[in-house]
Design a protein around this motif. Structure first.
Motif, PDB file in Angstrom:
ATOM      1  N   GLY A 242     -51.397  16.609  55.690  1.00  8.32           N
ATOM      2  CA  GLY A 242     -52.037  15.651  54.874  1.00  8.32           C
ATOM      3  C   GLY A 242     -53.116  14.645  55.914  1.00  8.32           C
ATOM      4  O   GLY A 242     -53.481  14.898  57.121  1.00  8.32           O
ATOM      5  N   ASN A 273     -43.106  16.943  54.159  1.00 10.60           N
ATOM      6  CA  ASN A 273     -44.560  16.872  53.972  1.00 10.60           C
ATOM      7  C   ASN A 273     -44.443  17.342  52.270  1.00 10.60           C
ATOM      8  O   ASN A 273     -45.613  17.493  51.811  1.00 10.60           O
ATOM      9  N   ALA A 279     -44.156  11.593  52.335  1.00 13.87           N
ATOM     10  CA  ALA A 279     -45.618  11.951  52.448  1.00 13.87           C
ATOM     11  C   ALA A 279     -46.217  11.608  50.983  1.00 13.87           C
ATOM     12  O   ALA A 279     -47.421  11.942  50.848  1.00 13.87           O
ATOM     13  N   THR A 285     -48.110  11.688  56.729  1.00  7.56           N
ATOM     14  CA  THR A 285     -48.323  13.125  56.994  1.00  7.56           C
ATOM     15  C   THR A 285     -47.338  13.362  58.512  1.00  7.56           C
ATOM     16  O   THR A 285     -47.453  12.412  59.209  1.00  7.56           O
TER      17      THR A 285
END
Length: 407
Positions: A242, A273, A279, A285
């Motif tokens: 991310g 994640n 996340a 992330t």
């Protein structure tokens, strides 16, 4: 039985022939049988005398001769001997050889049927005088015919013997083959059903399990295990997927656990994640490293080693054999027993329990404290101590693995 002119008929003994060498020709009893038949036919067709005596007195040989003329093999006649009666007169008797002179009782009226061979003296002349002079041409012709007849009989006998022997051999071969097949079948059954292995089946190569399949399996591990307290770093790198705030972490696995460290590291990366996890919404992330600096170290350790590291931060995990975030250290401790076996609150749902375990302890590292569900039938918050309980104060909570389960 009819009698001759000189007196009552007496069975004329036959002279015993010398034994032939083995393999020199057909069996003597077959030749004698055919000679009897030939003599009988000759007696009936010679002069017309003794026809009735042949029918009445020697019906056995005649019947056999007729059977031979119709293509039926005659039955061999055993040679019979009778002691001679009266004096022996050279040249006046009949031949003792079957088929070369008249038979007993065939000279019905004065000896014409047998050329004086039925004189009644019962003598046994020498073999040289066996054929009367008046019958020489006819006897030679008859001898030739008998020779051919004997040869034909021997040939037929040989053919029949070969055929019978062949049939016996075939029967034995078929029986042997059936027995062999039965033995093979039995061997096959013993090998197959008797405790066989039948014929062994081909081995199949092991099929690699998928990530999901492995995460759905429980693994053996003792709840009282205390490991070596030495750790191995799971090698490799997993890039943060991310754009939010990046957290780096390392994965350590205690030596001697017998658990799949790579599977554990993959589970951490996938779980953290996930958009339902920390996340969520791109806020964070997570990236796994195996060297250099990291924000924290997620550690898979035995219950005994977990307790030691949690105690460093003032936490007691021995009561319920749980995990902890040892905040005073870089380690987020995951109890290997719980990772391998799960908890009663989740039953056989080991996959979602492992996801909850990661999210809960990393949540502590991110600053989240314990909470509980407030309404009956609601999902338990991921920060609820779900390893210990789902129900509290009369409220029943449902198991939940995610900080943002509805995402």
């Amino acid at each position: 039985m009819p009698t001759g002119a000189a007196g009552p008929g007496v069975p004329i003994p036959r002279q015993r022939r010398a034994q032939s060498a083995p393999g020199a020709g057909p069996r003597q009893d077959y030749l004698d049988a055919f000679r009897d038949g030939a003599a009988e036919e000759g007696g009936k067709s010679g002069d017309g005398d003794g026809t009735e005596s042949g029918e009445d007195g020697a019906t056995g040989a005649t019947a056999r001769s007729r059977g031979a003329s119709r293509g039926t093999l005659p039955r061999p006649v055993p040679v019979q001997f009778a002691p001679p009666t009266g004096p022996t007169a050279a040249g006046t008797g009949t031949s003792p050889v079957a088929g070369t002179g008249p038979r007993a009782g065939s000279g019905g009226s004065g000896g014409r049927g047998g050329d004086g061979g039925d004189g009644g003296d019962g003598s046994v002349p020498p073999a040289a005088d066996a054929t009367p002079a008046g019958k020489s041409a006819k006897s030679a012709k008859g001898t030739k015919g008998r020779t051919f007849t004997g040869i034909a009989a021997a040939a037929v006998t040989t053919v029949l013997a070969v055929v019978v022997a062949g049939q016996v051999a075939d029967d034995r071969s078929e029986a042997g083959a059936a027995q062999t097949a039965g033995g093979q079948d039995e061997g096959a059954r013993t090998a197959l059903g008797g405790g066989v292995q039948a014929s062994p089946s081909p081995s199949h190569s092991a099929v690699a399990l998928t990530y999901e399949q492995k995460m759905n399996l429980k693994y053996p591990l003792s709840p009282a295990l205390k490991g070596s307290a030495r750790f191995d770093v799971v090698p490799g790198f997993a890039k943060a997927p991310g754009r939010g705030r990046k957290f780096t972490y390392r994965v350590d696995v205690e030596q001697g656990l017998g658990l799949d460290g790579r599977l554990f590291a993959d589970a951490v990366q996938k779980t953290l994640n996930d958009d339902r996890s920390w996340a969520h919404g791109g806020a964070r992330t997570f990236e796994r490293v195996s060297s250099g600096e990291s924000d924290f170290v997620i550690t898979l350790a035995s219950p005994g080693t977990t307790a030691v590291w949690c105690e460093k931060s003032g936490l007691d995990t021995t009561e319920d054999n749980v995990s902890c975030d040892s905040a005073a250290t870089p380690r987020v401790m995951i109890n290997a027993y719980r990772w391998a076996q799960g908890a009663k609150t989740y039953g056989d749902r080991i996959y979602p329990y492992r996801q909850m375990l990661i999210n809960h302890e990393v949540g502590h590292r991110l600053g989240h404290n314990h909470v509980t569900c407030e309404k009956d039938g609601e999902l338990a918050p991921v920060m609820q101590q779900q390893t210990k309980f789902l129900d509290h104060d009369g409220i029943h909570c449902l198991p939940n693995s995610w900080p943002y389960p509805k995402s």
